[in-house]
Design a protein around this motif. Sequence first.
Motif, PDB file in Angstrom:
ATOM      1  N   ALA A  27      -5.426 -19.073 -18.027  1.00  0.00           N
ATOM      2  CA  ALA A  27      -6.011 -18.132 -18.983  1.00  0.00           C
ATOM      3  C   ALA A  27      -5.000 -17.024 -19.268  1.00  0.00           C
ATOM      4  O   ALA A  27      -4.279 -16.582 -18.369  1.00  0.00           O
ATOM      5  CB  ALA A  27      -7.291 -17.533 -18.411  1.00  0.00           C
ATOM      6  N   GLU A  28      -4.942 -16.625 -20.521  1.00  0.00           N
ATOM      7  CA  GLU A  28      -4.013 -15.558 -20.892  1.00  0.00           C
ATOM      8  C   GLU A  28      -4.437 -14.267 -20.191  1.00  0.00           C
ATOM      9  O   GLU A  28      -5.628 -13.929 -20.170  1.00  0.00           O
ATOM     10  CB  GLU A  28      -4.011 -15.360 -22.401  1.00  0.00           C
ATOM     11  N   PRO A  29      -3.489 -13.559 -19.598  1.00  0.00           N
ATOM     12  CA  PRO A  29      -3.858 -12.322 -18.888  1.00  0.00           C
ATOM     13  C   PRO A  29      -4.395 -11.261 -19.844  1.00  0.00           C
ATOM     14  O   PRO A  29      -4.038 -11.233 -21.019  1.00  0.00           O
ATOM     15  CB  PRO A  29      -2.547 -11.883 -18.236  1.00  0.00           C
ATOM     16  N   ARG A  30      -5.261 -10.428 -19.309  1.00  0.00           N
ATOM     17  CA  ARG A  30      -5.836  -9.320 -20.082  1.00  0.00           C
ATOM     18  C   ARG A  30      -5.271  -8.004 -19.554  1.00  0.00           C
ATOM     19  O   ARG A  30      -5.002  -7.865 -18.378  1.00  0.00           O
ATOM     20  CB  ARG A  30      -7.347  -9.302 -19.937  1.00  0.00           C
ATOM     21  N   TRP A  31      -5.184  -7.077 -20.455  1.00  0.00           N
ATOM     22  CA  TRP A  31      -4.711  -5.761 -20.063  1.00  0.00           C
ATOM     23  C   TRP A  31      -5.942  -4.917 -19.749  1.00  0.00           C
ATOM     24  O   TRP A  31      -6.486  -4.223 -20.572  1.00  0.00           O
ATOM     25  CB  TRP A  31      -3.908  -5.137 -21.176  1.00  0.00           C
ATOM     26  N   TYR A  46       2.703 -16.242 -17.831  1.00  0.00           N
ATOM     27  CA  TYR A  46       1.783 -17.070 -18.624  1.00  0.00           C
ATOM     28  C   TYR A  46       2.521 -17.759 -19.757  1.00  0.00           C
ATOM     29  O   TYR A  46       2.374 -18.964 -19.974  1.00  0.00           O
ATOM     30  CB  TYR A  46       0.646 -16.200 -19.182  1.00  0.00           C
ATOM     31  N   ARG A  47       3.329 -16.997 -20.498  1.00  0.00           N
ATOM     32  CA  ARG A  47       4.072 -17.566 -21.644  1.00  0.00           C
ATOM     33  C   ARG A  47       5.030 -18.664 -21.196  1.00  0.00           C
ATOM     34  O   ARG A  47       5.217 -19.654 -21.901  1.00  0.00           O
ATOM     35  CB  ARG A  47       4.848 -16.474 -22.380  1.00  0.00           C
ATOM     36  N   ALA A  48       5.641 -18.509 -20.031  1.00  0.00           N
ATOM     37  CA  ALA A  48       6.567 -19.529 -19.528  1.00  0.00           C
ATOM     38  C   ALA A  48       5.834 -20.834 -19.228  1.00  0.00           C
ATOM     39  O   ALA A  48       6.302 -21.923 -19.594  1.00  0.00           O
ATOM     40  CB  ALA A  48       7.291 -19.024 -18.280  1.00  0.00           C
ATOM     41  N   ILE A  49       4.674 -20.747 -18.588  1.00  0.00           N
ATOM     42  CA  ILE A  49       3.885 -21.945 -18.281  1.00  0.00           C
ATOM     43  C   ILE A  49       3.372 -22.585 -19.568  1.00  0.00           C
ATOM     44  O   ILE A  49       3.476 -23.798 -19.762  1.00  0.00           O
ATOM     45  CB  ILE A  49       2.715 -21.606 -17.336  1.00  0.00           C
ATOM     46  N   GLU A  50       2.835 -21.758 -20.450  1.00  0.00           N
ATOM     47  CA  GLU A  50       2.317 -22.241 -21.725  1.00  0.00           C
ATOM     48  C   GLU A  50       3.416 -22.960 -22.518  1.00  0.00           C
ATOM     49  O   GLU A  50       3.216 -24.070 -23.015  1.00  0.00           O
ATOM     50  CB  GLU A  50       1.769 -21.055 -22.524  1.00  0.00           C
ATOM     51  N   SER A  51       4.569 -22.353 -22.604  1.00  0.00           N
ATOM     52  CA  SER A  51       5.687 -22.927 -23.346  1.00  0.00           C
ATOM     53  C   SER A  51       6.138 -24.256 -22.748  1.00  0.00           C
ATOM     54  O   SER A  51       6.446 -25.208 -23.471  1.00  0.00           O
ATOM     55  CB  SER A  51       6.850 -21.933 -23.373  1.00  0.00           C
ATOM     56  N   LYS A  52       6.161 -24.325 -21.432  1.00  0.00           N
ATOM     57  CA  LYS A  52       6.590 -25.547 -20.760  1.00  0.00           C
ATOM     58  C   LYS A  52       5.623 -26.700 -21.048  1.00  0.00           C
ATOM     59  O   LYS A  52       6.040 -27.806 -21.405  1.00  0.00           O
ATOM     60  CB  LYS A  52       6.693 -25.304 -19.256  1.00  0.00           C
ATOM     61  N   ILE A  53       4.338 -26.452 -20.917  1.00  0.00           N
ATOM     62  CA  ILE A  53       3.344 -27.513 -21.107  1.00  0.00           C
ATOM     63  C   ILE A  53       3.271 -27.929 -22.574  1.00  0.00           C
ATOM     64  O   ILE A  53       3.369 -29.118 -22.910  1.00  0.00           O
ATOM     65  CB  ILE A  53       1.974 -27.093 -20.559  1.00  0.00           C
ATOM     66  N   TYR A  54       3.113 -26.956 -23.474  1.00  0.00           N
ATOM     67  CA  TYR A  54       3.049 -27.291 -24.894  1.00  0.00           C
ATOM     68  C   TYR A  54       4.358 -27.916 -25.377  1.00  0.00           C
ATOM     69  O   TYR A  54       4.348 -28.850 -26.177  1.00  0.00           O
ATOM     70  CB  TYR A  54       2.714 -26.057 -25.737  1.00  0.00           C
ATOM     71  N   GLY A  55       5.467 -27.413 -24.897  1.00  0.00           N
ATOM     72  CA  GLY A  55       6.765 -27.951 -25.289  1.00  0.00           C
ATOM     73  C   GLY A  55       6.946 -29.402 -24.876  1.00  0.00           C
ATOM     74  O   GLY A  55       7.510 -30.205 -25.625  1.00  0.00           O
ATOM     75  N   HIS A  56       6.475 -29.746 -23.691  1.00  0.00           N
ATOM     76  CA  HIS A  56       6.586 -31.134 -23.236  1.00  0.00           C
ATOM     77  C   HIS A  56       5.640 -32.045 -24.025  1.00  0.00           C
ATOM     78  O   HIS A  56       6.007 -33.176 -24.367  1.00  0.00           O
ATOM     79  CB  HIS A  56       6.353 -31.231 -21.728  1.00  0.00           C
ATOM     80  N   SER A  76       5.583 -16.366 -34.376  1.00  0.00           N
ATOM     81  CA  SER A  76       5.538 -15.343 -33.325  1.00  0.00           C
ATOM     82  C   SER A  76       5.685 -15.948 -31.928  1.00  0.00           C
ATOM     83  O   SER A  76       5.697 -15.237 -30.936  1.00  0.00           O
ATOM     84  CB  SER A  76       4.228 -14.562 -33.407  1.00  0.00           C
ATOM     85  N   GLY A  77       5.792 -17.291 -31.862  1.00  0.00           N
ATOM     86  CA  GLY A  77       5.961 -17.945 -30.569  1.00  0.00           C
ATOM     87  C   GLY A  77       4.665 -18.426 -29.942  1.00  0.00           C
ATOM     88  O   GLY A  77       4.677 -18.972 -28.844  1.00  0.00           O
ATOM     89  N   ASP A  78       3.546 -18.223 -30.623  1.00  0.00           N
ATOM     90  CA  ASP A  78       2.266 -18.704 -30.111  1.00  0.00           C
ATOM     91  C   ASP A  78       2.151 -20.201 -30.375  1.00  0.00           C
ATOM     92  O   ASP A  78       2.729 -20.734 -31.318  1.00  0.00           O
ATOM     93  CB  ASP A  78       1.099 -17.974 -30.781  1.00  0.00           C
ATOM     94  N   PHE A  79       1.369 -20.878 -29.533  1.00  0.00           N
ATOM     95  CA  PHE A  79       1.136 -22.308 -29.685  1.00  0.00           C
ATOM     96  C   PHE A  79      -0.304 -22.553 -30.092  1.00  0.00           C
ATOM     97  O   PHE A  79      -1.222 -21.880 -29.620  1.00  0.00           O
ATOM     98  CB  PHE A  79       1.391 -23.042 -28.363  1.00  0.00           C
ATOM     99  N   TYR A  80      -0.480 -23.537 -30.946  1.00  0.00           N
ATOM    100  CA  TYR A  80      -1.793 -24.018 -31.342  1.00  0.00           C
ATOM    101  C   TYR A  80      -1.740 -25.533 -31.287  1.00  0.00           C
ATOM    102  O   TYR A  80      -0.672 -26.128 -31.344  1.00  0.00           O
ATOM    103  CB  TYR A  80      -2.144 -23.552 -32.755  1.00  0.00           C
TER     104      TYR A  80
END
Length: 137
Positions: A27-31, A46-56, A76-80
């Motif tokens: 889950a994306e962290p909240r402030w 979070y972004r590193a894990i997200e990028s790795k999984i979506y990228g693969h 902006s670097g977000d994944f959908y």
Amino acid sequence: MKRDWDLIRKLLTDVEEDNVLFSDVPAEPRWDSQSEEQYVKELTAYRAIESKIYGHFEMLVDNGYIDGLEIIRSTSGDFYYSLHSPRLTMAGHDLLDTMRSATIWETIKSTAKTKSMELTFDAIKALGALALKSTLE
């Protein structure tokens, strides 16, 4: 991003077994009440894990191993993503079949390391055939 063959093996298995595909994305962290420094640290992780999984997943889709899945990167670097009954293609099944057996998979990785070979899709197929042959002898 560096290619992670163990992750690729897991993702192919998840598609084949109809598992929830993005369950490993946290889950994306909240402030909330945390400091800005802590929030930025958590968001970066979070972004590193997200990028790795979506990228693969993106690599597997782009190379014709998975069908029925679309990965979209925003500017902006977000994944959908978009799911349409994701499935492995014949090439995806062939690759997973080569990587499925833990014994064969470990042999492939150790042989590549011993021979100073980079693992590529073609190398995995070739080394898989050799590993299977040596297992049967």
